[in-house]
Design a protein around this motif. Sequence first.
Motif, PDB file in Angstrom:
ATOM      1  N   TYR A 246      83.555  36.071 -28.721  1.00  0.00           N
ATOM      2  CA  TYR A 246      84.063  37.271 -29.378  1.00  0.00           C
ATOM      3  C   TYR A 246      85.580  37.196 -29.582  1.00  0.00           C
ATOM      4  O   TYR A 246      86.077  37.466 -30.669  1.00  0.00           O
TER       5      TYR A 246
ATOM      6  N   GLU B 180      80.801  45.659 -28.819  1.00  0.00           N
ATOM      7  CA  GLU B 180      81.405  46.987 -28.955  1.00  0.00           C
ATOM      8  C   GLU B 180      82.797  47.063 -28.321  1.00  0.00           C
ATOM      9  O   GLU B 180      83.415  48.131 -28.323  1.00  0.00           O
TER      10      GLU B 180
ATOM     11  N   THR C 160      80.162  47.555 -21.042  1.00  0.00           N
ATOM     12  CA  THR C 160      80.070  47.716 -22.494  1.00  0.00           C
ATOM     13  C   THR C 160      79.578  46.414 -23.122  1.00  0.00           C
ATOM     14  O   THR C 160      80.046  45.338 -22.752  1.00  0.00           O
TER      15      THR C 160
ATOM     16  N   THR D  88      86.898  46.144 -27.612  1.00  0.00           N
ATOM     17  CA  THR D  88      88.114  45.748 -28.309  1.00  0.00           C
ATOM     18  C   THR D  88      88.455  44.330 -27.853  1.00  0.00           C
ATOM     19  O   THR D  88      87.916  43.837 -26.844  1.00  0.00           O
TER      20      THR D  88
END
Length: 65
Positions: free
Chosen positions: A55, A15, A11, A17
């Motif tokens: 991130y 996108e 992923t 979590t």
Amino acid sequence: MISKDRPMTVTPVAEMTFEQAMADLEQVVTQLERGDVALEDSIALYERGADCLLYTSDAADDSLR
């Protein structure tokens, strides 16, 4: 990149979590520390880890605001 321990997700980091990004980051660190990864794969892992780190760091900062 598939690990012997558990597969990393494919992923895109944006996108994911927070938990998924942390799991991928932990997997990257484990693989790089093990030292049995080819140079090209090490570079790809490093880049993936850097993306996951950025991130998760941004997400943690946002949660404190």
